[in-house]
Write a protein that holds these residues in place. Structure first.
Motif, PDB file in Angstrom:
ATOM      1  N   ALA A 937      -3.889   9.884   0.914  1.00  0.00           N
ATOM      2  CA  ALA A 937      -3.141   9.196  -0.135  1.00  0.00           C
ATOM      3  C   ALA A 937      -3.553   7.736  -0.238  1.00  0.00           C
ATOM      4  O   ALA A 937      -3.611   7.159  -1.333  1.00  0.00           O
ATOM      5  CB  ALA A 937      -1.645   9.306   0.135  1.00  0.00           C
ATOM      6  N   LEU A 938      -3.866   7.120   0.902  1.00  0.00           N
ATOM      7  CA  LEU A 938      -4.274   5.713   0.931  1.00  0.00           C
ATOM      8  C   LEU A 938      -5.515   5.481   0.075  1.00  0.00           C
ATOM      9  O   LEU A 938      -5.626   4.460  -0.619  1.00  0.00           O
ATOM     10  CB  LEU A 938      -4.546   5.292   2.377  1.00  0.00           C
ATOM     11  CG  LEU A 938      -5.109   3.890   2.600  1.00  0.00           C
ATOM     12  CD1 LEU A 938      -4.040   2.840   2.290  1.00  0.00           C
ATOM     13  CD2 LEU A 938      -5.602   3.733   4.043  1.00  0.00           C
ATOM     14  N   GLN A 939      -6.436   6.438   0.092  1.00  0.00           N
ATOM     15  CA  GLN A 939      -7.700   6.242  -0.621  1.00  0.00           C
ATOM     16  C   GLN A 939      -7.485   6.044  -2.117  1.00  0.00           C
ATOM     17  O   GLN A 939      -8.254   5.338  -2.775  1.00  0.00           O
ATOM     18  CB  GLN A 939      -8.628   7.445  -0.388  1.00  0.00           C
ATOM     19  CG  GLN A 939      -8.840   7.823   1.068  1.00  0.00           C
ATOM     20  CD  GLN A 939      -9.289   6.667   1.937  1.00  0.00           C
ATOM     21  OE1 GLN A 939     -10.191   5.920   1.556  1.00  0.00           O
ATOM     22  NE2 GLN A 939      -8.654   6.512   3.096  1.00  0.00           N
ATOM     23  N   GLY A 940      -6.442   6.639  -2.672  1.00  0.00           N
ATOM     24  CA  GLY A 940      -6.231   6.545  -4.106  1.00  0.00           C
ATOM     25  C   GLY A 940      -5.304   5.443  -4.553  1.00  0.00           C
ATOM     26  O   GLY A 940      -5.048   5.295  -5.759  1.00  0.00           O
ATOM     27  N   LEU A 941      -4.791   4.656  -3.641  1.00  0.00           N
ATOM     28  CA  LEU A 941      -3.841   3.608  -4.006  1.00  0.00           C
ATOM     29  C   LEU A 941      -4.550   2.394  -4.598  1.00  0.00           C
ATOM     30  O   LEU A 941      -5.606   1.971  -4.108  1.00  0.00           O
ATOM     31  CB  LEU A 941      -3.015   3.188  -2.786  1.00  0.00           C
ATOM     32  CG  LEU A 941      -2.047   4.240  -2.231  1.00  0.00           C
ATOM     33  CD1 LEU A 941      -1.320   3.705  -1.011  1.00  0.00           C
ATOM     34  CD2 LEU A 941      -1.039   4.672  -3.294  1.00  0.00           C
ATOM     35  N   GLU A 942      -3.927   1.807  -5.613  1.00  0.00           N
ATOM     36  CA  GLU A 942      -4.450   0.620  -6.262  1.00  0.00           C
ATOM     37  C   GLU A 942      -3.452  -0.531  -6.114  1.00  0.00           C
ATOM     38  O   GLU A 942      -2.302  -0.328  -5.716  1.00  0.00           O
ATOM     39  CB  GLU A 942      -4.701   0.886  -7.752  1.00  0.00           C
ATOM     40  CG  GLU A 942      -5.646   2.034  -8.039  1.00  0.00           C
ATOM     41  CD  GLU A 942      -7.077   1.746  -7.576  1.00  0.00           C
ATOM     42  OE1 GLU A 942      -7.398   0.551  -7.391  1.00  0.00           O
ATOM     43  OE2 GLU A 942      -7.858   2.697  -7.410  1.00  0.00           O
ATOM     44  N   VAL A 943      -3.896  -1.722  -6.444  1.00  0.00           N
ATOM     45  CA  VAL A 943      -3.039  -2.907  -6.341  1.00  0.00           C
ATOM     46  C   VAL A 943      -1.765  -2.715  -7.155  1.00  0.00           C
ATOM     47  O   VAL A 943      -0.662  -3.055  -6.716  1.00  0.00           O
ATOM     48  CB  VAL A 943      -3.790  -4.163  -6.798  1.00  0.00           C
ATOM     49  CG1 VAL A 943      -2.851  -5.369  -6.822  1.00  0.00           C
ATOM     50  CG2 VAL A 943      -4.986  -4.437  -5.907  1.00  0.00           C
ATOM     51  N   ALA A 944      -1.883  -2.131  -8.326  1.00  0.00           N
ATOM     52  CA  ALA A 944      -0.715  -1.944  -9.187  1.00  0.00           C
ATOM     53  C   ALA A 944       0.327  -1.047  -8.527  1.00  0.00           C
ATOM     54  O   ALA A 944       1.533  -1.253  -8.716  1.00  0.00           O
ATOM     55  CB  ALA A 944      -1.148  -1.356 -10.534  1.00  0.00           C
ATOM     56  N   ASP A 945      -0.125  -0.056  -7.757  1.00  0.00           N
ATOM     57  CA  ASP A 945       0.814   0.839  -7.072  1.00  0.00           C
ATOM     58  C   ASP A 945       1.628   0.073  -6.040  1.00  0.00           C
ATOM     59  O   ASP A 945       2.849   0.233  -5.933  1.00  0.00           O
ATOM     60  CB  ASP A 945       0.054   1.972  -6.379  1.00  0.00           C
ATOM     61  CG  ASP A 945      -0.767   2.794  -7.352  1.00  0.00           C
ATOM     62  OD1 ASP A 945      -0.248   3.100  -8.441  1.00  0.00           O
ATOM     63  OD2 ASP A 945      -1.925   3.114  -7.021  1.00  0.00           O
ATOM     64  N   VAL A 946       0.955  -0.768  -5.261  1.00  0.00           N
ATOM     65  CA  VAL A 946       1.644  -1.511  -4.219  1.00  0.00           C
ATOM     66  C   VAL A 946       2.541  -2.574  -4.835  1.00  0.00           C
ATOM     67  O   VAL A 946       3.652  -2.838  -4.352  1.00  0.00           O
ATOM     68  CB  VAL A 946       0.627  -2.153  -3.240  1.00  0.00           C
ATOM     69  CG1 VAL A 946       1.347  -2.725  -2.029  1.00  0.00           C
ATOM     70  CG2 VAL A 946      -0.411  -1.148  -2.800  1.00  0.00           C
ATOM     71  N   GLU A 947       2.100  -3.187  -5.914  1.00  0.00           N
ATOM     72  CA  GLU A 947       2.921  -4.193  -6.591  1.00  0.00           C
ATOM     73  C   GLU A 947       4.194  -3.559  -7.146  1.00  0.00           C
ATOM     74  O   GLU A 947       5.286  -4.145  -7.042  1.00  0.00           O
ATOM     75  CB  GLU A 947       2.113  -4.846  -7.712  1.00  0.00           C
ATOM     76  CG  GLU A 947       2.877  -5.872  -8.539  1.00  0.00           C
ATOM     77  CD  GLU A 947       3.383  -7.049  -7.736  1.00  0.00           C
ATOM     78  OE1 GLU A 947       4.420  -7.623  -8.122  1.00  0.00           O
ATOM     79  OE2 GLU A 947       2.750  -7.395  -6.707  1.00  0.00           O
ATOM     80  N   ALA A 948       4.077  -2.364  -7.704  1.00  0.00           N
ATOM     81  CA  ALA A 948       5.266  -1.673  -8.208  1.00  0.00           C
ATOM     82  C   ALA A 948       6.212  -1.320  -7.072  1.00  0.00           C
ATOM     83  O   ALA A 948       7.444  -1.397  -7.218  1.00  0.00           O
ATOM     84  CB  ALA A 948       4.850  -0.410  -8.968  1.00  0.00           C
TER      85      ALA A 948
END
Length: 1010
Positions: A937-948
Motif C-alpha cells: 500500500a505504501l508504494q502507491g501513496l502520494e503526497v495528496a493522500d497523506v495531506e488528506a
C-alpha cells in the motif's frame, strides 16, 4: 573533497589556528628552550601508530570466541572490528572515539558532549548550499563565543548573544539543518544516535547491508571536514538535556556520591553534560581543540556487527576512511585517585522515594580481580537470588535492593542501593546493607551459590550475544578501555573459574570501612532556575539539498527484497487445551523462554496484580520462598511475573537441558503457593510505600496526569484497587487468585530449540479453563473544545502531552498512518525534530505518534509530547500546534516514504520477538503477517493522500496535559488555548486515604548504625 580551512579567507586567522592545533606539521620547541633553534622533527606515521596503543590485528577469529571477532588496521591507523551475523541484512555500524568527558578540560566541562552534538551538523560539503558564503558567519560566531567570558554584566552579555543570534540567522541562509539525518533516513539507516561517557564518544547507526559504501563515504566526510554551524540553538538543546538531569534526584545524588568517591579526579569532579556555569559560557575554541586533539584515526575505531565480512568491508573502508591522517596523541590531564579514609556521607533532599546508596572503590578494568569482582557482584545483587534479595527484599525489610559493579580505565567501584519504606531510618537501612556485605566478607554462603552465580552469568552472556547492539557494545568497550581482544575472550573462561575463596578474598580486599554513602531524604530538592535565552527561529527550507548528499543518494546499490513471516516456515501455531500455543525455533543457542499470557488484569479482578506480586514472595509447597528461588537459580532459570490493567503473565527462561525440571518447579509453585500473614502484611506495607512515592515522583505523576487527561475515569491509574481494598484482602482470596492464575484461557508463547509438538506436553497450564472477560476497548475523553489539564510540580522542566482522539483506524489505512507519522517524526530530519529542536532549541525531546490501538474496535489517536524548560512551555506548545496545522512538505513526505521502503526491505523480525508479533497481529485481526500489505500500500501513496489524512487532525479540539512549575509554565498563555483544569496529585490515583506511618526503628538483626 576540499577542506573548510582552504575556503576561508586569510583574515580568518583565528579559526585557521584553531583548526590546525594538534595536527601541525611540526612541533615547535618553546623559545626559552636552549634547543629552540632546532625544531623537533615530526615523527613518521609508523612512529605515531607505534605509540598509539592500538590493538593487535586478528585476521581470523579465536577458536573460543563466540562473537567471531576479527581485527584489522587501515593504512592510517584506524582500527576495524568485524563480527559477522547473517540473521538479517543489516549492520550495526559504529564509529568509536577513545575520548570522552574524562578528557574535558576542568574549566570547560561538557564540551566532549556538545562536540558530539555538533558532529551531526554537517561539513563543508554536507549541510550547506554555499560554504564559501556561509564560512564568515561560522567564524564570527566562533569569535563572539571567545568574547563572551569577558562580558561585563548582563547587558554586555545580552549584546553578544544577540549578535550570535543574528549570525546564526545569517548562517541559516545557506545551511541545510539535519541534512545528515535526512540523507541517512532515505538510505534506510535506522537508530542514528550517539553518546558520550567518561572514556568514549560513540556514533552509532544500523545500516542496510547494501549501504556500507554510502555510510563510509558520509562518515569519512563527517570526521574529515566538520563545520560547527548552528551552534547556538544546538547548545540550547544540550541545555534542555541538562534540565532533564537537574530534575532527576537519583542523578543528582549520583553526582554527589561520585564527587565524594573521586574528589580529585575527573570521574568525580566533572559530569558528562557539564556544569551549569560552563554551559552558560561555552568554550567554542576548546571544543575545536578537543576535536583536533582526539578525533584522529589512530584514536578511533570502526565496529561492524551483522551481515558483513572483512573481504567486502575492508576495501570500502580503506577507500573512504583512510583519507583521515594520524596525529601524535597526547596524554589526558592527570587525575589523582585519593584513597578514602572511613565513611563519607552525602545527602540530597527530594520528594518521592527515600534511598540509601553505598559505594566502595574497587579495581579498574583489566585488573586480575575483575572476574572475581563480577561474580561477587552477581552473588551480592542478583535480582533473583542475590544476598541482598534473600536477606532484605524477600523478608521485606526494604522495598528493593541491588548491586552493580562499574570498571573504568583508571578506577572502579561497587554500588549497593536500596529503597526504604516510609518512616524507615536511613541509618538502619545502611546498617542492614552493611550486615549483608559482612556476610559476604565472612564467607557465609555456599560454594554452590557461587556455581549458580557463574551459571547465571553464562546464561546472560548467551542471551546478550543474540543482539548486534550488545556485541558492538562489548567490542567498543574493548577498544576504549585499551583491552586486547584475547584478554576479553579469556575473561568469560576466567568467570567460570572463580571460587568461593576468590569471592571472599576480593570482598575483604575492597568492601571494608572506607566507602561513600548517599542518603536521599524526603524534602524539596533545590533545582537551579534557568532563564530562557532569546533564540530566533532558524528558517528551514526542506527543499534544499547539497550536491554531496545528492551524489551519495545516486550511488548504485543492489536492491534488498523484504521478507515476511510465514506460518509453518518461521513460526507455528497450535490450539491447545488452555488456548493457543505460538512457537518459534531458536536457531542461535540452547536458551528457551515460555510465557503464559492471560488477557485478564486488575480491571477484571481488582486484587489479581496484588496477588501475583505476592506470589513472587511465596514459597512452593514445603519449600520456602528462598528454597524455591535457590532451586530455580541453580538450574540457570529465571521466572518473572507481571500484571497490568488488562493482562497478566508468567515468563520462564533458562537452559533447554533444564526445561523439564524448571517447569515442574513452576507447576508445583502455582499449585501450592506458601506464605504467611507476616509476608502478606509486609507486602501490603511495601505496596503502600511505593504508592505513596508515586504521588511525588515526576515519572508516575506525568504518566497518571496524561492518562487522566486522555481517558478520564478510564485511566489505569484510576482503576486500581484502593489502599483500603488492599488492606482488607484475605490470604485465602489471594491464594485462590494465585492458583487460578493459569486457570483462565491464555496464550502460551514459546521460543527455544524445540518444536511446538515437543513443547506442548510440557506446558504448565492444562485441563479445563475458564473464559476471560470481554477485551477492554480504548475510548478517549470527549472534549467539545481544546482543554488544558495542569498539575503543579517543582522542577526545571515541564512535561507536555498533546492528544487528538480519532475513530478506529481501518486496516487499509495503516500505511497512511505510518507514512504520516514517519513524515512528522520518523527521524532527526523530520518535521517535529527540526522545527522544535533544531530551529528553535525549545526542547530536548519532542515526538509525535499515531497509535492504531490494540484491537480493531479501539479508537486511534495522534499523540504528541515534549520535555522542555518550564518557561518555554507556551512557546513549545504553540509551535507544536502550528506544525500540526501546516501543509506537509512534499519533499519530507517523499523522504519519509523512501525511508519506510528501505526499512521494510532491510529489516527482519528477530526470532525471539516473532511469537510476540504473531500475538499482536492476532489481536488486531491479522491471521498473516500484515506488513506485506502495508508495504504494498505504501508504494502507491502520494503526497495528496497523506495531506488528506493529516487534515483529519486539524482544527479539532485537543487535549493538552502539562506538568510543571506553576510560576514558570505560563498558565495565562496556555489558557488562551482553552480552559485550564488544575488537578492535584491525589486526583490522578484511585488509592484513597493512606494509613498513618509510624517511624520504624532498626530491626533486631541490624548492626549498630554507623
Amino acid at each position: 573533497m576540499k577542506a573548510l580551512r582552504s575556503l576561508l579567507a586569510p583574515w580568518f586567522s583565528v579559526m585557521l589556528l584553531a583548526c590546525t592545533k594538534g595536527r601541525a606539521v611540526d612541533d615547535v620547541v618553546p623559545p626559552d628552550d636552549p634547543a629552540a633553534s632546532s625544531p623537533v622533527a615530526r615523527p613518521s606515521e609508523a612512529e605515531i601508530l607505534a605509540a598509539s596503543d592500538l590493538p593487535a590485528p586478528l585476521a581470523a577469529p579465536l577458536a573460543d570466541d563466540p562473537l567471531g571477532v576479527t581485527i584489522h588496521r587501515l593504512s592510517n591507523g584506524m582500527t576495524v572490528y568485524i563480527s559477522t551475523m547473517r540473521d538479517q541484512p543489516r549492520i550495526a555500524a559504529w564509529v568509536v572515539v577513545r575520548a570522552g568527558s574524562r578528557m574535558d578540560p576542568a574549566d570547560s566541562t561538557g564540551l566532549a558532549h556538545y562536540l558530539e552534538h555538533m558532529l551531526f551538523k554537517g561539513t563543508d560539503e554536507l549541510g550547506t548550499t554555499d560554504m564559501e558564503a556561509e564560512a564568515p558567519h561560522v567564524e564570527r560566531v566562533h569569535q563572539l563565543y571567545a568574547e563572551l567570558p569577558a562580558a561585563q554584566g548582563a547587558k554586555a552579555r545580552a549584546a553578544i548573544l544577540g549578535e550570535i543570534d543574528a549570525e546564526t540567522l545569517a548562517q541559516a541562509q545557506y545551511a541545510i539543518p539535519n541534512e545528515f539525518d535526512r540523507l541517512y533516513g532515505t538510505l534506510g539507516v535506522e537508530g542514528l544516535n550517539a553518546w558520550t561517557d567518561n572514556e568514549e564518544t560513540v556514533y552509532l547507526a544500523s545500516i542496510p547491508s547494501n549501504r556500507l559504501e554510502q555510510w563510509a563515504r558520509v562518515e569519512s566526510e563527517r570526521f574529515a571536514d566538520p563545520v560547527f554551524r548552528l551552534f547556538y540553538p544546538e547548545l540550547e538543546a544540550v541545555y534542555e538535556e541538562k534540565n532533564l538531569s537537574l530534575d532527576e534526584p537519583d542523578e543528582q545524588l549520583d553526582e554527589r556520591i561520585m564527587r565524594a568517591l573521586f574528589p580529585r579526579h575527573p570521574y568525580g569532579t566533572q559530569t558528562t553534560i557539564g556544569s551549569v556555569e560552563h554551559l552558560r559560557t561555552p568554550a567554542y575554541q576548546d571544543m575545536v581543540d578537543y576535536f583536533e586533539r582526539w578525533y584522529v584515526p589512530n584514536n578511533m575505531a570502526v565496529v561492524l556487527v551483522g551481515d558483513v565480512d572483512p573481504e567486502t568491508a575492508l576495501p570500502v573502508l580503506e577507500l573512504e576512511l583512510a583519507r583521515l591522517r594520524p596525529q601524535p596523541l597526547e596524554r589526558p590531564q592527570p587525575g589523582e585517585l585519593a584513597p578514602l579514609h572511613g565513611r563519607t556521607l552525602v545527602e540530597l533532599q527530594a520528594e518521592g522515594e527515600e534511598l540509601v546508596v553505598m559505594r566502595w572503590p574497587t579495581a579498574p578494568v583489566g585488573d586480575p580481580d575483575g572476574a572475581a569482582l563480577a561474580v561477587m557482584t552477581r552473588l551480592l545483587g542478583d535480582p533473583s537470588f542475590g544476598l541482598l534479595e534473600t536477606e532484605l527484599v524477600l523478608p521485606q525489610r526494604v522495598t528493593w535492593a541491588g548491586a552493580r559493579q562499574s570498571s573504568l580505565v583508571e578506577a572502579g567501584y561497587l554500588s549497593v542501593e536500596l529503597g526504604l519504606r516510609p518512616g524507615q531510618r536511613h541509618e538502619d537501612g545502611e546498617a542492614m546493607a552493611r550486615k549483608v556485605v559482612e556476610r559476604l566478607r565472612s564467607g557465609d554462603f555456599e560454594e554452590a551459590d557461587v556455581a549458580a552465580a557463574r551459571l547465571q552469568i553464562e546464561v546472560d552472556a548467551a542471551r546478550a550475544r543474540e543482539a548486534s547492539f550488545v556485541r558492538a557494545y562489548r567490542i567498543m568497550e574493548a577498544f576504549t578501555q585499551h583491552r586486547p581482544w584475547p584478554e576479553v575472550v579469556r575473561e568469560q573462561q576466567a568467570l567460570q573459574e572463580v571460587t568461593k575463596a576468590d569471592v571472599v578474598r576480593v570482598a575483604k580486599a575492597f568492601l571494608g570501612d572506607d566507602y561513600v554513602v548517599g542518603y536521599r531524604r524526603q524534602g524539596e530538592m533545590d533545582v537551579p532556575r534557568l532563564d530562557k535565552p532569546k533564540i530566533s527561529p532558524v528558517p528551514i527550507d526542506s527543499s534544499r539539498h547539497s550536491a554531496f548528499a545528492e551524489a551519495v543518494e545516486r550511488m548504485p546499490v543492489p536492491a534488498l527484497q523484504p521478507q515476511w513471516a510465514v506460518e509453518g516456515e518461521h513460526y507455528q501455531r497450535r490450539k491447545v487445551a488452555t488456548g493457543e500455543l505460538v512457537a518459534v525455533r531458536n536457531p542461535r543457542n540452547e536458551l528457551f523462554s515460555v510465557e503464559y499470557r492471560v488477557e485478564r488484569g486488575f480491571r477484571e479482578e481488582p486484587l489479581l496484580c496484588f496477588a501475583l506480586e505476592l506470589l513472587e514472595l511465596s514459597g512452593a509447597g514445603e519449600r520456602s520462598a528462598e528454597q524455591r528461588r535457590r532451586e530455580l537459580y541453580a538450574l540457570g532459570s529465571q521466572v518473572s511475573v507481571g500484571c497490568s490493567a488488562d493482562t497478566s503473565w508468567i515468563e520462564i527462561e533458562g537452559l533447554d537441558r533444564n526445561m523439564e525440571a524448571t517447569l515442574a518447579l513452576v507447576r508445583e509453585w502455582l499449585a501450592a503457593p506458601r506464605f504467611d500473614d507476616e509476608v502478606l502484611q509486609g507486602h501490603l506495607r511495601n505496596t503502600i510505600a511505593v504508592r505513596r512515592d508515586e504521588l511525588e515522583e515526576d515519572r508516575s505523576l506525568s504518566s497518571a496526569l496524561f492518562e487522566l487527561a486522555m481517558l478520564g475515569e478510564r485511566s489505569e491509574w484510576r482503576q486500581q484497587p484502593s489502599n483500603a481494598t488492599l488492606a482488607k484482602a484475605k490470604a485465602a482470596k489471594l491464594r485462590g487468585l494465585m492458583t487460578s492464575a493459569l486457570g483462565h484461557r491464555h496464550r502460551t508463547i514459546y521460543y527455544g530449540p524445540r518444536s511446538a509438538d515437543e513443547v506442548e506436553p510440557l506446558l504448565v497450564g492444562k485441563g479445563k479453563v475458564r473464559a476471560t472477560g470481554a477485551p477492554w476497548v480504548e475510548r478517549y475523553r470527549e472534549v467539545s473544545h481544546t482543554t488544558v489539564f495542569f498539575l503543579h510540580d517543582d522542577g526545571a522542566k515541564a512535561n507536555v502531552r498533546i492528544v487528538i482522539p480519532q475513530p478506529p483506524l481501518p486496516a487499509r489505512e495503516r500505511a497512511l498512518a505510518e507514512l504520516y507519522e514517519q513524515t512528522m517524526d520518523g527521524n532527526s530530519g523530520s518535521v517535529i525534530f527540526q522545527e522544535i529542536r533544531e530551529a528553535r532549541g525549545l526542547a530536548y525531546t519532542a515526538w509525535l505518534r499515531h497509535d492504531d490501538g490494540r484491537i480493531p474496535r479501539d479508537q486511534s489517536v495522534v499523540l504528541g509530547g515534549m520535555s522542555t524548560q518550564a518557561d518555554k512551555t507556551p512557546e513549545s506548545v504553540t509551535t507544536f500546534l502550528e506544525l500540526l496545522q501546516r501543509p506537509l512538505p512534499a519533499d519530507r513526505v517523499a523522504e519519509a516514504k523512501a525511508s519506510l521502503d528501505q526499512s521494510y526491505r532491510a529489516s527482519r523480525i528477530d526470532p525471539r520477538q516473532l511469537p510476540h508479533w504473531v500475538v499482536y497481529w492476532e489481536d488486531r485481526g491479522d491471521l498473516v503477517d500484515p506488513r506485506r500489505a502495508q508495504w504494498e500500500a505504501l508504494q502507491g501513496l502520494e503526497v495528496a493522500d497523506v495531506e488528506a489524512f493529516a487534515q483529519r487532525f486539524r482544527d479539532r479540539p485537543l487535549i493538552i496535559a502539562v506538568i510543571g512549575d506553576r510560576e514558570r509554565v505560563g498558565l495565562e498563555r496556555l489558557a488562551e488555548l482553552g480552559p485550564v483544569v488544575e488537578l492535584k496529585a491525589e486526583d490522578l490515583f484511585s488509592y484513597g486515604a493512606f494509613p498513618e506511618i509510624e517511624e520504624e526503628s532498626g530491626t533486631a538483626e541490624a548492626v549498630a548504625s554507623p
